[in-house]
Motif scaffolding. Structure first.
Motif, mmCIF file in Angstrom:
data_model
loop_
_atom_site.group_PDB
_atom_site.id
_atom_site.type_symbol
_atom_site.label_atom_id
_atom_site.label_comp_id
_atom_site.label_asym_id
_atom_site.label_seq_id
_atom_site.Cartn_x
_atom_site.Cartn_y
_atom_site.Cartn_z
ATOM 1 N N ASP A 85 0.921 -1.019 0.013
ATOM 2 C CA ASP A 85 -0.228 -0.183 -0.083
ATOM 3 C C ASP A 85 0.852 1.468 -0.021
ATOM 4 O O ASP A 85 0.276 2.405 0.065
ATOM 5 C CB ASP A 85 -0.863 0.088 1.209
ATOM 6 C CG ASP A 85 -0.206 0.074 2.572
ATOM 7 O OD1 ASP A 85 0.919 -0.167 2.707
ATOM 8 O OD2 ASP A 85 -0.897 -0.089 3.547
ATOM 9 N N GLY A 86 2.306 1.148 -0.122
ATOM 10 C CA GLY A 86 3.235 2.072 -0.236
ATOM 11 C C GLY A 86 3.526 2.787 0.952
ATOM 12 O O GLY A 86 4.227 3.845 1.233
ATOM 13 N N ALA A 87 3.277 1.892 1.961
ATOM 14 C CA ALA A 87 3.779 2.240 3.570
ATOM 15 C C ALA A 87 4.817 1.265 3.943
ATOM 16 O O ALA A 87 5.631 0.824 3.032
ATOM 17 C CB ALA A 87 2.614 2.379 4.409
ATOM 18 N N ALA A 88 5.018 0.969 5.041
ATOM 19 C CA ALA A 88 5.779 0.158 5.698
ATOM 20 C C ALA A 88 5.582 -0.602 7.012
ATOM 21 O O ALA A 88 4.454 -0.376 7.689
ATOM 22 C CB ALA A 88 7.098 0.593 5.987
ATOM 23 N N SER A 89 6.282 -1.747 7.214
ATOM 24 C CA SER A 89 5.693 -2.439 8.770
ATOM 25 C C SER A 89 7.130 -2.348 9.374
ATOM 26 O O SER A 89 8.388 -2.289 8.806
ATOM 27 C CB SER A 89 5.619 -4.119 8.406
ATOM 28 O OG SER A 89 4.461 -4.192 7.600
ATOM 29 N N TYR A 90 6.746 -2.223 10.787
ATOM 30 C CA TYR A 90 7.918 -1.747 11.805
ATOM 31 C C TYR A 90 7.716 -2.787 12.889
ATOM 32 O O TYR A 90 6.584 -3.318 13.250
ATOM 33 C CB TYR A 90 7.860 -0.602 12.146
ATOM 34 C CG TYR A 90 7.660 0.714 11.364
ATOM 35 C CD1 TYR A 90 8.896 1.463 11.151
ATOM 36 C CD2 TYR A 90 6.703 0.830 10.579
ATOM 37 C CE1 TYR A 90 8.968 2.457 10.093
ATOM 38 C CE2 TYR A 90 6.798 2.080 9.470
ATOM 39 C CZ TYR A 90 7.834 2.765 9.256
ATOM 40 O OH TYR A 90 7.927 3.770 8.572
ATOM 41 N N ILE A 91 8.864 -2.988 13.621
ATOM 42 C CA ILE A 91 8.820 -3.375 15.179
ATOM 43 C C ILE A 91 8.987 -2.273 15.594
ATOM 44 O O ILE A 91 9.783 -1.337 15.820
ATOM 45 C CB ILE A 91 9.940 -4.508 15.242
ATOM 46 C CG1 ILE A 91 9.827 -5.585 14.389
ATOM 47 C CG2 ILE A 91 10.061 -4.504 16.786
ATOM 48 C CD1 ILE A 91 8.718 -6.561 15.061
ATOM 49 N N GLN A 92 8.031 -1.964 16.838
ATOM 50 C CA GLN A 92 8.066 -0.659 17.477
ATOM 51 C C GLN A 92 8.166 -1.422 19.172
ATOM 52 O O GLN A 92 7.697 -1.996 19.729
ATOM 53 C CB GLN A 92 6.505 -0.280 17.694
ATOM 54 C CG GLN A 92 6.448 1.150 18.441
ATOM 55 C CD GLN A 92 5.075 1.301 18.904
ATOM 56 O OE1 GLN A 92 4.334 0.748 19.270
ATOM 57 N NE2 GLN A 92 5.028 2.786 18.549
ATOM 58 N N LEU A 93 9.645 -0.815 19.449
ATOM 59 C CA LEU A 93 9.930 -1.155 20.791
ATOM 60 C C LEU A 93 9.671 -0.139 21.770
ATOM 61 O O LEU A 93 9.962 1.292 21.481
ATOM 62 C CB LEU A 93 11.648 -1.413 20.939
ATOM 63 C CG LEU A 93 11.941 -2.647 19.725
ATOM 64 C CD1 LEU A 93 13.457 -2.615 19.462
ATOM 65 C CD2 LEU A 93 11.286 -3.799 20.037
ATOM 66 N N ILE A 94 8.888 -0.375 22.803
ATOM 67 C CA ILE A 94 8.665 0.634 23.746
ATOM 68 C C ILE A 94 9.057 0.472 25.343
ATOM 69 O O ILE A 94 8.860 -0.730 25.729
ATOM 70 C CB ILE A 94 7.107 1.001 23.688
ATOM 71 C CG1 ILE A 94 6.471 -0.558 23.806
ATOM 72 C CG2 ILE A 94 6.589 1.635 22.576
ATOM 73 C CD1 ILE A 94 4.857 -0.526 23.812
#
Lengths: 142, 142
Positions: free
Chosen positions: A53-62
């Motif tokens: 879809d023109g975006a991205a996937s991330y791992i979000q570390l919090i």
């Protein structure tokens, strides 16, 4: 519509050490750090892949920056691990998506979207209505 | 190299009801069901998006088919929720990736890769070495 896995949110005790683990172990070097005062967390978005879809996937570390943040309480109860998952919209308004989902009987946790990572607009769905999974909806910044 | 979030593995009590929830609530209609006798689970791969490496990201819903399967024990202890996350290789051999990661001090749970969803080759990393996250590596079928 929801068109991607936007990110997997993972709670950790020591953000820098955990980022270093992901970079060294898997080679995910594209890192964006920020502090979200409202959520009471310091975080790092590690970009894993682009999406159709023109975006991205991330791992979000919090990691919590205050003892009274919800993530601090979650960590105390559960220890480190996956805290939530997030689906991204294809540009549609996140509140519209949330309203549609609320109409199907799922509780939405915010009355209005709040600011998420990288100036996204976000809201959350109640985990008890989502088979145990705290689920976030994300509309990325233009 | 690892080039995508391959899937998020979510354990549930009633597979058909949970698949129906994801389809109705979010519109993720592309579903592939199978039974993995070795793992002791029935599962559904819901395709969410394509990825820049020419593959895709999925939500993997899993339910035990035997009381002695590891997922049955996990569900008993934790209730429904995110069970593991999985990174996909860009075609490189999953055992090579695992060997490289083992060389960095992370325990790999299988001596040899096993069969995963849709004839993929998979292995797992020990959650205690991965900041609390059970982490799978996936090499998709040719």
């Amino acid at each position: 519509m929801l068109s991607r896995i936007d990110h997997i949110g993972i709670a950790c005790h020591d953000l820098d050490a955990t980022v270093e683990f992901y970079q060294r172990t898997y080679g995910f070097t594209d890192a964006h750090f920020e502090v979200n005062e409202e959520q009471g967390v310091r975080e790092c978005m590690l970009k894993i892949n682009t999406t159709g879809d023109g975006a991205a996937s991330y791992i979000q570390l919090i990691t919590p920056i205050r003892d009274d943040s919800t993530v601090a309480k979650w960590l105390e109860k559960n220890g480190e691990g996956v805290h939530h998952i997030a689906f991204g919209t294809d540009g549609t308004d996140v509140q519209e998506e949330a309203d549609g989902i609320a109409g199907k009987g799922v509780r939405v946790l915010y009355e209005q979207p709040r600011r998420g990572s990288m100036d996204s607009r976000i809201t959350f769905l109640h985990p008890k209505d989502c088979h145990g999974v705290l689920t976030e909806l994300v509309q990325k910044a233009e």
